[in-house]
Write an enzyme that holds these catalytic residues in place. Structure first.
Site, short mmCIF file in Angstrom:
data_model
loop_
_atom_site.label_atom_id
_atom_site.label_comp_id
_atom_site.label_asym_id
_atom_site.label_seq_id
_atom_site.Cartn_x
_atom_site.Cartn_y
_atom_site.Cartn_z
N HIS A 1 74.05 2.21 -4.64
CA HIS A 1 73.63 3.46 -4.00
C HIS A 1 74.81 4.38 -3.76
O HIS A 1 74.75 5.58 -4.07
CB HIS A 1 72.94 3.18 -2.67
CG HIS A 1 72.70 4.44 -1.88
ND1 HIS A 1 73.66 4.94 -1.00
CD2 HIS A 1 71.67 5.32 -1.84
CE1 HIS A 1 73.21 6.06 -0.48
NE2 HIS A 1 72.01 6.31 -0.97
N GLU B 1 69.21 -7.53 3.41
CA GLU B 1 70.12 -6.40 3.51
C GLU B 1 71.45 -6.97 4.00
O GLU B 1 71.51 -7.58 5.07
CB GLU B 1 69.62 -5.35 4.50
CG GLU B 1 70.60 -4.18 4.63
CD GLU B 1 70.37 -3.34 5.89
OE1 GLU B 1 70.87 -2.21 5.92
OE2 GLU B 1 69.72 -3.82 6.82
N ASP C 1 66.47 -7.68 7.66
CA ASP C 1 67.34 -6.59 8.10
C ASP C 1 68.74 -7.11 8.45
O ASP C 1 68.89 -8.08 9.20
CB ASP C 1 66.73 -5.90 9.32
CG ASP C 1 67.56 -4.74 9.81
OD1 ASP C 1 67.71 -3.77 9.05
OD2 ASP C 1 68.06 -4.81 10.95
#
Length: 583
Positions: free
Chosen positions: A310, A282, A245
């Site tokens: 994205h 990420e 993360d």
């Protein structure tokens, strides 16, 4: 059994309390700050540590917390579980990942309930299930990013044995398991690490407060703590890979970074065990050095999420232009073209959202495509919206099919978010279960204030603490049996089957990806080997010059499409997609 704890904050003594009996520990003469002792114990025995006669604390390396983060630890004998299935030894190049939140994947919200549904994902063609964080946090429901015990499994999900059963079941179906882990912060409630030692430092500040101590005095042991927890998931639970993360939030000024140390340790474990392990970062940095091999001066992480893909896809589909979407919304089809062929939209270009230049170019000749993940939806990009609305809330089935086509036939490793494969209409909202009333109220007010500043009525923003917010986010599988969901699910299956059978769709050659588009007409076509993939995001039919040889064959089409004639022109219906081959 050996009990040991790093507790440099203890001045005079550390006491182990096991099953209600006290056992003094001794200083370790070889390791500064460590206390050890050998005491008979069995699986399930409860224990904790007391420093200098203070209150009893759970083990920082608790393998199980049956009563939550504020309760005692429990001994876990990992050797007791009898594994039935071997890891399928899958690699990222041919992967299709499926991000899944345990608490909302099924109404029960447990690992065993999710394991019973794994056959659905195997049938879809998923190769790896990516689980959102499983570490314990106070309360029952939550996203998992407020975990406070990086070595344990949240008890309401089923605890450590249930995770082993889940991984075993996935491996039995030929799928790998990826686990989301958080090293950049711990949750605000139930975190006992500061009692033991300098796990955090005021040298750096992050959005969560004092930074995890990766470079201040005592950081050698803190790094070992998080590195050890990461390896434990891979070793003790046979997890196949880890998603890291927000690595951009790791405050680390040391010459040899924590990420380099971790990637080296994971590679060594993979070599030792004879099966592949990988790390997926990420990162908000748009920096290819994250995934560049260590031998070439990079950090050696095996892949990373690509939010630029994205964002460009989202703006092209929805027309949204607020916040960080603004940079992509000026010319969304051009942005989409660049992210397909060059990975990062921001590769040293000016970002108006940041007010500065951002990113670094990817070397397309030397960097394999499977260093990057592509996706249309994630837990972040849905759950961090005010209402947790998915793309299905605003897009037609045709546009959802176009999104699926770009993700599943594009050069990056595809990742899906649970339910998107049938266009689930259930939202996925932000929910918490903080047991501290003051913290719960602060989170509630902060969430509503944040969106009120962007024009939302505060009363429309769901209360994160209400159980109904989680309940609304649980998937409704009954949708799968009726159109348009049923048709969309069949389209996902078809595209994944093509990816599995056509080598060009897993070709790592980024430089070989050729893209053409029309910004005004809203169509885009790209080539990979002998394959051409075309999408029309406009409402009107598009006339797309393929420049082909007239021998094209349609492999998959959302709407009926005529094979291009000898003029090489494709006539594609509005909001539709097609995959062709000229081989």
């Amino acid at each position: 059994m050996l009990f040991e704890v790093w507790a440099p904050n203890a001045r005079d003594r550390v006491t182990l309390e096991l099953n209600g009996f006290a056992h003094p520990l001794e200083r370790d003469a070889e390791r500064d700050g460590w206390w050890t002792g050998v005491v008979p114990a069995e699986d399930g025995d409860r224990y904790g540590f007391s420093l200098d006669g203070g209150h009893l604390l759970p083990d920082p390396r608790s393998r199980r917390l049956p009563d939550g983060p504020d309760g005692l630890s429990a001994v876990v004998d990992h050797s007791a579980y009898v594994w039935r299935n071997e890891s399928p030894r899958l690699r990222l190049r041919s992967a299709v990942l499926y991000e899944l939140h345990l608490g909302t994947f099924t109404p029960e919200g447990t690992l065993d309930a999710a394991a019973a549904r794994l056959g659905e994902l195997a049938g879809l063609g998923v190769t790896h299930v990516e689980l959102m964080p499983l570490c314990p946090f106070p309360g029952v429901r939550g996203w998992g990013y407020d975990g406070v015990a990086p070595w344990a499994v949240h008890e309401p999900y089923g605890g450590p044995e249930a995770l082993k059963r889940f991984v075993d079941a996935a491996h039995g179906l030929g799928m790998g398991v990826v686990l989301d882990v958080v090293h950049n912060h711990l949750g605000p409630d139930g975190n006992h690490l500061p009692f033991f030692g300098p796990y955090f430092t005021e040298t750096h500040h992050t959005p969560w407060g004092a930074a995890v101590n990766l470079d201040a005095p005592g950081s050698d042991e803190v790094r070992a703590y998080f590195r050890g927890s990461a390896l434990a998931w891979l070793r003790d639970y046979r997890i196949d890979g880890l998603r890291l993360d927000a690595v951009h939030a790791l405050a680390d000024s040391r010459a040899l970074t924590f990420l380099e140390e971790l990637s080296a340790a994971v590679d060594e474990l993979a070599k030792e065990q004879g099966r592949p392990h990988f790390l997926i970062a990420e990162s908000d940095l748009a920096d290819p050095r994250t995934t560049t091999p260590r031998a070439l001066g990079g950090l050696g992480v095996h892949a990373q999420w690509n939010d630029d893909f994205h964002h460009s896809l989202h703006t092209a589909l929805t027309g949204e232009s607020q916040g960080y979407y603004a940079d992509f919304a000026r010319a969304p089809m051009a942005a989409l073209s660049k992210s397909l062929s060059h990975v990062f939209f921001h590769d040293g270009t000016y970002s108006a959202f940041r007010g500065r230049r951002h990113g670094r170019p990817v070397d397309r000749e030397r960097t394999p495509a499977h260093r990057f993940l592509g996706y249309a939806q994630t837990h972040d990009q849905i759950g961090n919206r005010a209402l947790g609305d998915r793309l299905s809330a605003s897009l037609s089935p045709g546009l959802l099919a176009c999104a699926a086509t770009l993700v599943l036939t594009g050069p990056s490793v595809p990742m899906l978010f649970m339910g998107e494969e049938w266009g689930a209409t259930t939202p996925w909202q932000y929910f918490t279960d903080h047991t501290d009333p003051e913290l719960a109220e602060a989170v509630r007010r902060g969430r509503r204030r944040e969106f009120a500043e962007h024009g939302w009525d505060e009363n429309e923003v769901p209360d994160p603490q209400e159980a109904a917010t989680r309940d609304r986010s649980v998937l409704d599988r009954a949708e799968r049996e009726r159109d348009p969901h049923k048709r969309l699910l069949a389209w996902y299956r078809r595209l994944i089957a093509l990816r599995r059978t056509l080598p060009d769709l897993t070709d790592p050659d980024l430089a070989g990806v050729k893209v053409a588009f029309d910004e005004e007409a809203r169509w885009l076509v790209f080539r990979r080997g002998v394959l051409r993939v075309a999408v029309n995001l406009g409402e009107e039919p598009a006339v797309i010059p393929l420049g082909s040889n007239g021998r094209d064959q349609v492999l998959a089409a959302w709407d009926p499409v005529e094979t291009p004639a000898t003029d090489g022109v494709l006539r594609l219906p509005g909001e539709s997609a097609v995959v062709l081959t000229d081989g």
